[in-house]
Design an enzyme around this catalytic site. Structure first.
Site, PDB file in Angstrom:
ATOM      1  N   CYS A  78       0.734  -1.415   0.021  1.00 18.64           N
ATOM      2  CA  CYS A  78      -0.546  -0.362   0.101  1.00 18.64           C
ATOM      3  C   CYS A  78       1.063   1.209  -0.728  1.00 18.64           C
ATOM      4  O   CYS A  78       1.548   1.364   0.986  1.00 18.64           O
ATOM      5  CB  CYS A  78      -1.013   0.007   1.204  1.00 18.64           C
ATOM      6  SG  CYS A  78      -1.982   1.520   1.793  1.00 18.64           S
ATOM      7  N   GLU A  79       0.990   1.935  -1.424  1.00 23.24           N
ATOM      8  CA  GLU A  79       1.521   3.729  -0.983  1.00 23.24           C
ATOM      9  C   GLU A  79       1.231   4.436   0.083  1.00 23.24           C
ATOM     10  O   GLU A  79       1.974   5.173   0.385  1.00 23.24           O
ATOM     11  CB  GLU A  79       1.593   3.871  -2.387  1.00 23.24           C
ATOM     12  CG  GLU A  79      -0.453   4.684  -3.000  1.00 23.24           C
ATOM     13  CD  GLU A  79       0.198   5.572  -3.699  1.00 23.24           C
ATOM     14  OE1 GLU A  79      -0.641   6.162  -4.346  1.00 23.24           O
ATOM     15  OE2 GLU A  79       0.349   4.303  -5.031  1.00 23.24           O
ATOM     16  N   HIS A  80       0.109   3.807   0.427  1.00 23.64           N
ATOM     17  CA  HIS A  80      -0.242   4.877   1.655  1.00 23.64           C
ATOM     18  C   HIS A  80       0.481   4.800   3.191  1.00 23.64           C
ATOM     19  O   HIS A  80       0.683   5.483   4.481  1.00 23.64           O
ATOM     20  CB  HIS A  80      -2.382   5.207   1.808  1.00 23.64           C
ATOM     21  CG  HIS A  80      -2.661   5.695   0.598  1.00 23.64           C
ATOM     22  ND1 HIS A  80      -4.464   5.227   0.512  1.00 23.64           N
ATOM     23  CD2 HIS A  80      -2.045   6.474  -0.229  1.00 23.64           C
ATOM     24  CE1 HIS A  80      -4.061   6.336  -0.505  1.00 23.64           C
ATOM     25  NE2 HIS A  80      -3.641   6.885  -0.805  1.00 23.64           N
ATOM     26  N   HIS A  81       0.869   3.429   3.924  1.00 19.32           N
ATOM     27  CA  HIS A  81       0.983   3.107   4.503  1.00 19.32           C
ATOM     28  C   HIS A  81       2.682   2.154   4.339  1.00 19.32           C
ATOM     29  O   HIS A  81       3.069   1.950   5.431  1.00 19.32           O
ATOM     30  CB  HIS A  81       0.072   2.781   5.350  1.00 19.32           C
ATOM     31  CG  HIS A  81      -0.923   2.993   5.989  1.00 19.32           C
ATOM     32  ND1 HIS A  81      -1.938   2.717   4.998  1.00 19.32           N
ATOM     33  CD2 HIS A  81      -1.425   4.140   7.009  1.00 19.32           C
ATOM     34  CE1 HIS A  81      -3.127   4.124   5.635  1.00 19.32           C
ATOM     35  NE2 HIS A  81      -3.054   4.157   6.156  1.00 19.32           N
ATOM     36  N   GLN A 120      -4.735  -0.971  -5.325  1.00 17.34           N
ATOM     37  CA  GLN A 120      -5.599  -1.942  -5.628  1.00 17.34           C
ATOM     38  C   GLN A 120      -5.796  -1.046  -6.878  1.00 17.34           C
ATOM     39  O   GLN A 120      -6.070  -2.337  -7.919  1.00 17.34           O
ATOM     40  CB  GLN A 120      -6.473  -3.088  -5.011  1.00 17.34           C
ATOM     41  CG  GLN A 120      -6.984  -3.499  -5.209  1.00 17.34           C
ATOM     42  CD  GLN A 120      -8.025  -4.414  -4.214  1.00 17.34           C
ATOM     43  OE1 GLN A 120      -7.827  -4.390  -3.507  1.00 17.34           O
ATOM     44  NE2 GLN A 120      -8.831  -5.155  -4.799  1.00 17.34           N
ATOM     45  N   HIS A 148      -6.044  -5.919   3.087  1.00 14.44           N
ATOM     46  CA  HIS A 148      -5.020  -4.326   3.373  1.00 14.44           C
ATOM     47  C   HIS A 148      -4.677  -5.566   4.499  1.00 14.44           C
ATOM     48  O   HIS A 148      -5.646  -4.795   5.338  1.00 14.44           O
ATOM     49  CB  HIS A 148      -6.018  -3.618   2.775  1.00 14.44           C
ATOM     50  CG  HIS A 148      -6.309  -3.849   0.719  1.00 14.44           C
ATOM     51  ND1 HIS A 148      -5.547  -3.084   0.245  1.00 14.44           N
ATOM     52  CD2 HIS A 148      -6.967  -4.329  -0.072  1.00 14.44           C
ATOM     53  CE1 HIS A 148      -6.054  -2.791  -1.065  1.00 14.44           C
ATOM     54  NE2 HIS A 148      -6.503  -3.698  -0.676  1.00 14.44           N
ATOM     55  N   CYS A 150      -2.973  -2.294   5.845  1.00  9.83           N
ATOM     56  CA  CYS A 150      -3.680  -1.045   6.659  1.00  9.83           C
ATOM     57  C   CYS A 150      -5.553  -0.759   7.328  1.00  9.83           C
ATOM     58  O   CYS A 150      -5.530  -0.460   8.057  1.00  9.83           O
ATOM     59  CB  CYS A 150      -3.400  -0.098   5.538  1.00  9.83           C
ATOM     60  SG  CYS A 150      -4.335   0.042   4.093  1.00  9.83           S
TER      61      CYS A 150
END
Length: 189
Positions: A78-81, A120, A148, A150
């Protein structure tokens, strides 16, 4: 992908360990920065690669019915976390004029697209768009189901929750019968 800067990753991991109150010099953590750098090089090996490259070689088999490869296992970050998400992709297309790609190429496109900091939704559309552009099929349908971390390990903390994304291109965008056919084929064991 440009050369991985292992030393920079190792320094960053050491700093993270120190920042959370750990001793990076204790026995269990001494080699952790090196292991993480090697892991990141592997997990992010899709950076700079184009999934369209897998569809440069095609075959004319005079096949004009659906081709589907389902349950393609993948993992991504995940590019956010920067925590993993993983699941299965289902890729289907209807060839135009009998032009098909090797079956493994569908799985390779998923794998390459997933092996970078990612969303995704972007994996789903990138795979579909790559097939549409390179094979010019009548239609493409890509579905991805993933869990996920996250959502499992932090935040809402709901293990087992799955996210499903789908992208329809070409004939699948407007033909409910064709779309239903694909969905029923994917559900088959």
């Amino acid at each position: 992908m440009e050369k991985i800067d292992y030393e920079k990753i190792e320094k960053a991991v050491t700093m993270i360990l120190e920042a959370v109150g750990e001793d990076p010099d204790r026995e269990g953590l001494i080699e952790t920065p090196k292991r993480v750098a090697k892991m990141y090089a592997e997990m992010f090996e899709g950076i700079g690669k184009d999934p369209k490259d897998y569809f440069k070689t095609v075959f004319n088999e005079n096949h004009d019915e659906v081709v589907i490869v389902k349950d393609i296992a993948f993992h991504s970050m995940c590019e956010h976390h920067l925590v993993p998400f993983f699941g299965h992709a289902h890729v289907a297309y209807i060839p135009r004029d009998g032009v098909v790609a090797g079956l493994s190429k569908l799985a390779r496109a998923v794998e390459t697209t997933a092996r970078r900091p990612q969303l995704q939704e972007r994996i789903t559309s990138t795979v579909a768009d790559s097939i549409m552009e390179m094979l010019n099929p009548l239609g493409v349908y890509v579905i991805i189901e993933a869990e996920h971390m996250c959502m499992t390990m932090r935040g809402i903390k709901k293990p087992g929750a799955k996210t499903v994304t789908a992208v329809a291109r070409g004939i699948y965008e407007h033909d409910d019968v064709k779309r239903s056919e694909i969905l029923s084929l994917i559900k088959m064991s």
